[in-house]
Motif scaffolding. Structure first.
Motif, PDB file in Angstrom:
ATOM      1  N   PRO A 113       0.790  -1.239   0.000  1.00  0.00           N
ATOM      2  CA  PRO A 113       0.000   0.000   0.000  1.00  0.00           C
ATOM      3  C   PRO A 113       0.821   1.288   0.000  1.00  0.00           C
ATOM      4  O   PRO A 113       0.277   2.360   0.270  1.00  0.00           O
ATOM      5  CB  PRO A 113      -0.801  -0.127   1.300  1.00  0.00           C
ATOM      6  N   GLY A 114       2.088   1.218  -0.301  1.00  0.00           N
ATOM      7  CA  GLY A 114       2.897   2.424  -0.464  1.00  0.00           C
ATOM      8  C   GLY A 114       3.107   3.188   0.824  1.00  0.00           C
ATOM      9  O   GLY A 114       3.226   2.618   1.921  1.00  0.00           O
ATOM     10  N   ASN A 115       3.142   4.513   0.683  1.00  0.00           N
ATOM     11  CA  ASN A 115       3.491   5.372   1.819  1.00  0.00           C
ATOM     12  C   ASN A 115       2.315   5.682   2.734  1.00  0.00           C
ATOM     13  O   ASN A 115       2.519   6.202   3.837  1.00  0.00           O
ATOM     14  CB  ASN A 115       4.042   6.694   1.287  1.00  0.00           C
ATOM     15  N   VAL A 116       1.083   5.389   2.324  1.00  0.00           N
ATOM     16  CA  VAL A 116      -0.083   5.868   3.069  1.00  0.00           C
ATOM     17  C   VAL A 116      -0.149   5.266   4.469  1.00  0.00           C
ATOM     18  O   VAL A 116      -0.429   5.966   5.443  1.00  0.00           O
ATOM     19  CB  VAL A 116      -1.381   5.570   2.282  1.00  0.00           C
ATOM     20  N   VAL A 117       0.117   3.967   4.598  1.00  0.00           N
ATOM     21  CA  VAL A 117       0.064   3.331   5.918  1.00  0.00           C
ATOM     22  C   VAL A 117       1.157   3.897   6.820  1.00  0.00           C
ATOM     23  O   VAL A 117       0.921   4.184   8.011  1.00  0.00           O
ATOM     24  CB  VAL A 117       0.205   1.801   5.779  1.00  0.00           C
ATOM     25  N   LEU A 118       2.348   4.090   6.286  1.00  0.00           N
ATOM     26  CA  LEU A 118       3.442   4.672   7.080  1.00  0.00           C
ATOM     27  C   LEU A 118       3.075   6.074   7.559  1.00  0.00           C
ATOM     28  O   LEU A 118       3.314   6.436   8.716  1.00  0.00           O
ATOM     29  CB  LEU A 118       4.720   4.722   6.235  1.00  0.00           C
ATOM     30  N   THR A 119       2.490   6.866   6.664  1.00  0.00           N
ATOM     31  CA  THR A 119       2.122   8.233   7.018  1.00  0.00           C
ATOM     32  C   THR A 119       0.983   8.252   8.029  1.00  0.00           C
ATOM     33  O   THR A 119       0.968   9.086   8.945  1.00  0.00           O
ATOM     34  CB  THR A 119       1.725   9.011   5.753  1.00  0.00           C
TER      35      THR A 119
END
Length: 537
Positions: A113-119
């Motif tokens: 899911p790319g950067n969205v979960v990290l952010t």
């Protein structure tokens, strides 16, 4: 924008993995009466969403990097929260973290899911009450849950150690068969060819990151067959490619083509493995405009939310961060999908909250169900997955203490609108002129690769593996050209783009690929066949 597509072939893998990774820590905290710590364990558990398309050797490295990256972002956020309560400073740090996470995920091609979960995790942690003394324990919980998520991600390899490579090869064969069977001309054929070329290139990247062995060599021969279909579709039997793809999706042995590819055909792979990858710094350079958009858009969205008096400005920040795609056109589409999904998700939250308030156990189980639903649905369309993500994010705030549902709904709707409007405005304001530069570089790379391949074709006895390595490099360059062209065409305020030159480069590149296939004798040379018939006549 809102049309539902077909689900991913492996939608159930991230869906089941996230349940297996999230459930044990959350149930343990529930038994201990410490659900207030669930945010920290979920930071590690959500790492199980990543790298499901990677071979297990590569997946081990990628998942470990994701866990460390998640923990690093969490550490910065918690430390900032412990040192200051100034909301403006917190939003600023969140925006900078979001930009760094976006750039690194895109540069490393981490995948969904790319950067969205990290952010989401780092932004939420910025507004969690924190003291310096609590940091080691909270980070330890995240690392422990991350280690469990790593084990969950690697566990399927015990049963099917070559599953990701087989799926990637099967997808390459299926898309190549679709292109070979496509008889109509026009934009549809171009899109089908681009999809097939991307799938073949992705299959090579997957195999190159897998451990060497007999199975990988057999899969490489099948990917060569997909390449041949891409280069000479008229001489390809799509039925046979589809049959191989079906066999690969099963659990039987790797199919063996009747017309085996010689080992000389695969020598170019060894050359590719010896090539040094592009340094991370060079890959980050072209992403500077996207990172700048993310930093400015997330920051302004958070400040606007603060100005409106919303208690959780990180929701607006995360909404803005989720918008940014390869170009403005795709960013607009994602913005519409995000708003629609969040609005429907808020309605779902209103329906689910009475059930979740029955008991802490019900709250945990509802969140687990929403985790599964989000991963099961998001591959069909982003907005559909957001319908589950939104109520899950709202219910997570209740792990620490019960909240007023009406207030949560109002704040989430406000932050969704603010984040989407301000985030898209930032995408318009920060132009990406480098998209045109990237297109020019990709064009030059294709032309050079084609010229190099043409020189080898003219050589009667090229070095072993040289022609195959050149062919694969040309195929990869054509994929990069199509991606660069799509990104540049979707940007605004660009200088005139060389559209005719792109079309010419693609056509000549694919003709050269077909020539390499015929040079290897893998397909009949139609001109030579015609001359032979003339001689017999």
């Amino acid at each position: 924008m809102l049309r539902l597509g077909r689900p991913s072939e492996i939608w159930f893998k991230p869906a089941l993995s996230v349940i297996a990774a999230v459930a044990p820590p959350n149930l343990a905290l529930l038994a201990l009466g410490r659900l207030d710590l669930a945010m920290y364990t979920m930071a590690g558990s959500l790492c199980a969403l990543y790298a499901h398309n990677r071979p297990y050797a590569a997946r081990a490295r990628v998942l470990a990097g994701v866990v460390l990256g998640m923990t690093g972002g969490l550490a910065v956020a918690l430390l900032t929260a412990a040192l200051t309560h100034d909301a403006v400073v917190l939003v600023t740090v969140g925006a900078l973290l979001a930009a760094a996470q976006k750039a690194l995920c895109d540069a490393t091609r981490l995948g969904p899911p790319g950067n969205v979960v990290l952010t989401f995790i780092s932004s939420a942690a910025l507004f969690a009450p924190q003291t310096p003394g609590q940091l080691p324990g909270h980070l330890g919980l995240a690392l422990a849950a991350g280690a469990w998520a790593w084990l969950v991600g690697m566990a399927p390899g015990l049963l099917r150690p070559h599953g990701p490579e087989r799926r990637a090869t099967a997808h390459a064969l299926s898309t190549a068969a679709a292109y070979a069977a496509y008889t109509a001309d026009g934009a549809g054929r171009v899109r089908t060819r681009a999809a097939a070329a991307a799938a073949v290139n992705a299959a090579w990247q997957t195999l190159l990151s897998a451990c060497p062995g007999v199975s990988r060599r057999a899969l490489e021969r099948l990917v060569v067959r997909a390449e041949i279909a891409l280069a000479a579709p008229a001489d390809t039997d799509p039925t046979r490619l589809r049959h191989w793809a079906r066999e690969l999706r099963g659990t039987g042995p790797v199919p063996c083509p009747d017309d085996l590819v010689d080992d000389d055909e695969l020598l170019g792979i060894d050359v590719e493995l010896a090539v040094t990858r592009t340094p991370l710094r060079r890959r980050l350079g072209p992403l500077a405009p996207i990172a700048t958009r993310t930093a400015i858009g997330c920051g302004l969205a958070g400040y606007a939310s603060l100005a409106l008096g919303v208690g959780r400005p990180y929701w607006a920040l995360v909404t803005a961060a989720s918008l940014y795609q390869a170009n403005v056109t795709l960013t607009w589409s994602r913005g519409v999908q995000r708003v629609v999904g969040n609005i429907v998700g808020v309605l779902a939250f209103a329906a689910l909250v009475p059930l979740a308030h029955l008991a802490p156990t019900a709250l945990v189980l509802v969140c687990l169900a929403l985790n599964f639903g989000a991963e099961a649905l998001i591959s069909r369309n982003y907005w559909l997955g957001s319908v589950c993500v939104t109520p899950m994010a709202l219910l997570i705030t209740e792990f620490a203490q019960a909240q007023d549902p009406a207030r949560l709904v109002a704040e989430r709707l406000a932050d969704t609108v603010v984040g989407a409007v301000v985030g898209f405005a930032a995408a318009i304001a920060v132009t990406n002129r480098r998209a045109g530069d990237r297109l020019g570089d990709a064009l030059t790379a294709v032309e050079r690769a084609r010229e190099h391949t043409a020189r080898l074709l003219a050589d009667r006895q090229p070095a072993a593996g040289a022609l195959e390595s050149a062919r694969r490099a040309l195929a990869g360059a054509l994929v990069e050209l199509r991606a660069a062209a799509d990104a540049a065409y979707g940007e605004w305020w660009q200088r005139a783009l060389p559209e005719e030159r792109v079309v010419t480069a693609e056509q000549s590149g694919h003709r050269t690929l077909a020539a390499t296939v015929r040079r290897r004798g893998l397909l009949p040379d139609r001109d030579a066949k015609a001359r032979a018939e003339d001689v017999r006549g």
